[in-house]
Motif scaffolding. Structure first.
Motif, short mmCIF file in Angstrom:
data_model
loop_
_atom_site.label_atom_id
_atom_site.label_comp_id
_atom_site.label_asym_id
_atom_site.label_seq_id
_atom_site.Cartn_x
_atom_site.Cartn_y
_atom_site.Cartn_z
N GLN A 1 27.91 -34.03 -0.21
CA GLN A 1 29.18 -33.92 -0.94
C GLN A 1 30.10 -32.88 -0.29
OE1 GLN A 1 27.93 -33.05 -4.94
NE2 GLN A 1 27.74 -35.21 -5.51
N TYR B 1 39.21 -26.63 11.22
CA TYR B 1 37.87 -26.93 10.72
C TYR B 1 37.05 -25.66 10.59
CZ TYR B 1 33.01 -28.63 10.96
OH TYR B 1 31.68 -28.86 10.73
N ARG C 1 35.51 -33.00 5.39
CA ARG C 1 36.11 -34.02 6.26
C ARG C 1 37.47 -34.45 5.73
NH1 ARG C 1 30.73 -36.10 7.09
NH2 ARG C 1 30.99 -37.59 5.37
N LYS C 2 37.60 -34.57 4.41
CA LYS C 2 38.88 -34.95 3.82
C LYS C 2 39.93 -33.88 4.08
CE LYS C 2 37.06 -37.80 0.03
NZ LYS C 2 36.92 -37.91 -1.47
N ILE C 3 39.55 -32.63 3.92
CA ILE C 3 40.49 -31.52 4.12
C ILE C 3 40.93 -31.43 5.58
CG2 ILE C 3 40.74 -29.00 4.05
CD1 ILE C 3 38.80 -29.01 1.68
N CYS C 4 39.98 -31.66 6.49
CA CYS C 4 40.24 -31.43 7.92
C CYS C 4 40.61 -32.70 8.69
CB CYS C 4 39.00 -30.80 8.56
SG CYS C 4 38.58 -29.18 7.87
N LYS C 5 40.79 -33.80 8.01
CA LYS C 5 41.12 -35.05 8.68
C LYS C 5 42.39 -34.91 9.51
CE LYS C 5 41.73 -40.00 7.84
NZ LYS C 5 41.82 -41.06 6.79
N ASN C 6 42.30 -35.31 10.80
CA ASN C 6 43.43 -35.27 11.74
C ASN C 6 43.93 -33.85 12.02
OD1 ASN C 6 43.44 -38.13 11.89
ND2 ASN C 6 44.73 -38.25 10.06
N LYS D 1 30.10 -31.88 2.89
CA LYS D 1 30.59 -32.40 4.17
C LYS D 1 31.71 -33.41 3.96
CE LYS D 1 26.37 -31.74 6.89
NZ LYS D 1 25.29 -32.41 7.66
N VAL D 2 31.57 -34.26 2.96
CA VAL D 2 32.62 -35.25 2.66
C VAL D 2 33.92 -34.56 2.29
CG1 VAL D 2 33.35 -37.03 1.02
CG2 VAL D 2 31.05 -37.12 2.01
N GLU D 3 33.84 -33.53 1.45
CA GLU D 3 35.04 -32.80 1.04
C GLU D 3 35.70 -32.10 2.21
OE1 GLU D 3 33.60 -30.23 -2.00
OE2 GLU D 3 33.21 -31.85 -3.43
#
Length: 223
Positions: free
Chosen positions: A171, A188, A177-182, A173-175
């Protein structure tokens, strides 16, 4: 497991400890025990010091002595049992359920008086703990591996401890990834560093956060 920061002992414990040369843990008045439970619970963010599951209320906290009150070697100093700096707040490790098998108990209920090598008061000791992708807790140090796997039974399948740790890490890691996308790698690392400080400095603890802290320190190359 998590690093424990112990504060000043409760006032009632201090008064009781100084009240008599014969003062000992076994004779603690109920109100003093209640104060100890509440402070342990608050300082640990409502988490068990061993398995990191949530303890919902202070009164559900079990007072654990890191140095066993009645060690196997028989040496016993009543004064040491009142040392707040060596107390931990732990869960009941499934021991309150009638008919629970020994292999299904965890934490203090499974440990009993067995000495521990891993020291929850020392960050370098806790950093020797490792977690597998499946949420199992282990260590390259054979004594600490014995502590977490056998003595404390922290991989107990009956308590779903590995599954819970794995779920919390996924959970997180998923959160992230959403914050750091692109975004950049620097962003990161900044997000990881802020989350690490939130756990370790601000002491905003959450159930099973030990596995997250260990992963963050690996990513940030903290050792």
């Amino acid at each position: 497991m998590i690093v424990i920061h112990r504060g000043k002992e409760p006032d009632r414990l201090l008064k009781y400890r100084k009240s008599s040369p014969q003062a000992c843990y076994e004779e603690l008045p109920r109100e003093v025990r209640d104060d100890i439970r509440r402070q342990l619970w608050e300082e640990q963010g409502g988490l068990c010091a061993y398995c990191m599951r949530q303890i919902r209320r202070p009164e559900d906290t079990r007072i654990e002595h890191f140095d066993a009150r009645h060690p196997k070697d028989g040496e016993y100093d009543p004064a040491d049992t009142l040392n707040f700096k060596r107390m931990l707040g732990v869960c009941y490790g499934n021991s309150i359920w009638p008919g629970t098998k020994e292999e299904d108990k965890t934490c203090d209920a499974h440990r009993k008086n067995t000495p521990l090598t891993v020291n929850p008061y020392h960050v370098n000791s806790i950093r020797k703990i490792r977690y597998t992708p499946d949420g199992l807790i282990t260590s390259a140090d054979k004594d600490i591996r014995e502590d977490v796997h056998k003595t404390l039974n922290l991989n107990c399948p009956a308590s779903s401890l590995p599954e819970n740790r794995k779920r919390v890490l996924i959970q997180t890691k998923v959160e992230i990834r959403k914050i750091c996308k692109n975004k950049s790698h620097e962003t990161y690392l900044s997000v990881l560093n802020k989350l690490h400080k939130r756990y370790t400095e601000q002491r905003c603890l959450s159930p099973y956060c030990g596995i997250v802290i260990a992963w963050l320190e690996k990513e940030l190359k903290i050792n």
